[in-house]
Design an enzyme around this catalytic site. Sequence first.
Site, PDB file in Angstrom:
ATOM      1  N   ASP A 105       1.404   4.252  -3.018  1.00  0.00           N
ATOM      2  CA  ASP A 105       1.186   5.685  -2.799  1.00  0.00           C
ATOM      3  C   ASP A 105       2.403   6.505  -3.201  1.00  0.00           C
ATOM      4  O   ASP A 105       2.297   7.480  -3.948  1.00  0.00           O
ATOM      5  CB  ASP A 105       0.851   5.946  -1.329  1.00  0.00           C
ATOM      6  N   GLU A 137       0.838  -1.213   0.000  1.00  0.00           N
ATOM      7  CA  GLU A 137       0.000   0.000   0.000  1.00  0.00           C
ATOM      8  C   GLU A 137       0.867   1.255   0.000  1.00  0.00           C
ATOM      9  O   GLU A 137       0.655   2.185  -0.793  1.00  0.00           O
ATOM     10  CB  GLU A 137      -0.901  -0.008   1.236  1.00  0.00           C
ATOM     11  N   SER A 147      -7.271   2.842  -3.487  1.00  0.00           N
ATOM     12  CA  SER A 147      -5.996   3.234  -2.880  1.00  0.00           C
ATOM     13  C   SER A 147      -5.072   3.845  -3.916  1.00  0.00           C
ATOM     14  O   SER A 147      -4.199   4.643  -3.576  1.00  0.00           O
ATOM     15  CB  SER A 147      -5.301   2.016  -2.268  1.00  0.00           C
TER      16      SER A 147
END
Length: 622
Positions: free
Chosen positions: A308, A304, A538
């Site tokens: 990003d 994750e 996400s």
Amino acid sequence: MLGPSILLAAAVFAPELLATPIARSSYAVKETHYVPRRWTQKGRAPKNQMLALQIGVKQGDFNELERHLYEVSDPSHSRYGQHLSHEEVNALVAPDDEALDLVHEWLLSSGVKNFVYSPSKDWINIRISVDEAEKLLATEYSIYIHEDGTEMARTTKWSLPSHLHKHIDTVQPTTSFMRTRGHSSFVNPKPLNLSEIYQPPGYVPPTDPVIAAACSINGTTPTCFKTLYKTVGYEQKSCGENQIGFNNFLNEVPIRPDAKIFLDKYAPSASKGAYEYKFVSIDGGPQQDNGSSPTQLAKGTNKEANLDVQTILGMTYPMPVTAFTTGGQPPQIPDVAAGDPPGNEPYLVWVNYILAQKALPQVISTSYGDDEQTVPIEYAKRVCASFAQLGARGISLLFSSGDGGAGNAAGQNAEECISNDGKNTTKFLPSFPAGCPFVTTVGATQGFQPEVAAYRPAKSLGPDGTLHGYYASGSGFSEYFSRPKYQEDAVNSYLHKVGDLHKGLFNPAGRGYPDLSAQGLYFQFVWNSTNSVISGTSASSPLMASILALVNDALIASGKPALGFLNPWLYKKGYKGFTDILDGGNGGCNTTGFPVTKDWDAVTGWGTPIFPEIVKLAGAKI
């Protein structure tokens, strides 16, 4: 590393006695909350286990803060863009003296003497044992275990002296079962079978040769995003002053060597950024400059965070980037002997740290959330109010909408969509913080000409050979927060089109989300030094945050303030700078989910960004 004492304020050692003792009233139940599905009571919490309690004292004049927020965020108001200072926001929400005196008297008389305040003193942090907390709140703590093995010390009911009910909004950790999870989908790749790769039904490759050369449904890259959303060739002018940040929870941390590999391949001009972004560690949040450890790799950690940082650097370099890493994940096995408190739900820890800072990135992206019903309503309202404080200061907060479609479920299984009301009511389950009216929530799209709402059925083979699960852009209507005025017309129009579809499964009077959308299927990224793909809102949230951060660059270079709280501007005029998504859907709870329609809809919001148009509508020049 910044610990809790720096995170809020210096510890205050209260006097032994107040000048005028205040009579205590009898205790009465302040709050009850059902145990959410998938949680099981394991047994009583150990008496000597420590708790880091956060006491939310009623704010002095939140209504006045909200008035200021909407005035400085409304493009038709004379105060538009005149954001409040750190000190002005604190003065508006500071509790009155009576509230603080009464709460102090209660704590002192209960033997609690060491307080840690937030900047405006609307939060008081204390560290006490379970035994002391049970006496303070007239309750009993138990250890609850989630089906994934996560353990928390929580209760389902707690009390306060009656005279404090109007002065204290919430105390946590008590009844919050939020498990902040990332909104992405990835498993280790399998051998690739090109003949079985999933492609969305009706997908047609781009006809525009420029887009076709940049974008592939089998893996999108920064070059694709820049081409699709028209940021190609933009040169930043305010990257020293203009900044972007993103949040990391659950022990996630972006890995610099992985970012370097990604940028070398997909955005070589940004390669140096892999070692230039800044870590801010909050409450023991991790930070590291080397590769993932064997333990991290075994647990699949850092996917994750890698997604990003790689997305943001690929889009915004050389803009300064801050990676906030917040501790607070509940331990699997509480270390009672060491006296360590179980992790608090991390949004509150993060937001209280952020509120204490005077200088912040103008845009902050968060790709985590959970079912709204896992948090008690008063707690959700206080966290949401904290987001409003940041909005009033000119900070744009973006959150991903979730990956479970209309029901925020793990698939089409209707059994996943059970309301936490003690009656097992079948309902679509909205997300938090996505449903907070003071944040901008981002859904996902796929395809290029045209883009459509992101949707992937279960057991679909991805372009990396991985068998991916069900994924649909999250959407819904909050059960906790009423529809804000800024989206009244847009949502009413949508509900009129929807008619009686799914009547009773959602709250038509609630805050609708998402507000916007961006690509969210099969992002190229690197994890464990290996190229793969990953999907989810996400991905959409940091991508949208990057576009808006570039808009801020143009605004600041033009002598104008940053966008700040985006939604009032977005719903009044900014929507004209976004491509309306007209096809697709999202399913959820074994239903067809919400439909995609012209104008705002509860799957893709107002659509995807057109950078030059947004800059123009915001009043700047490229």
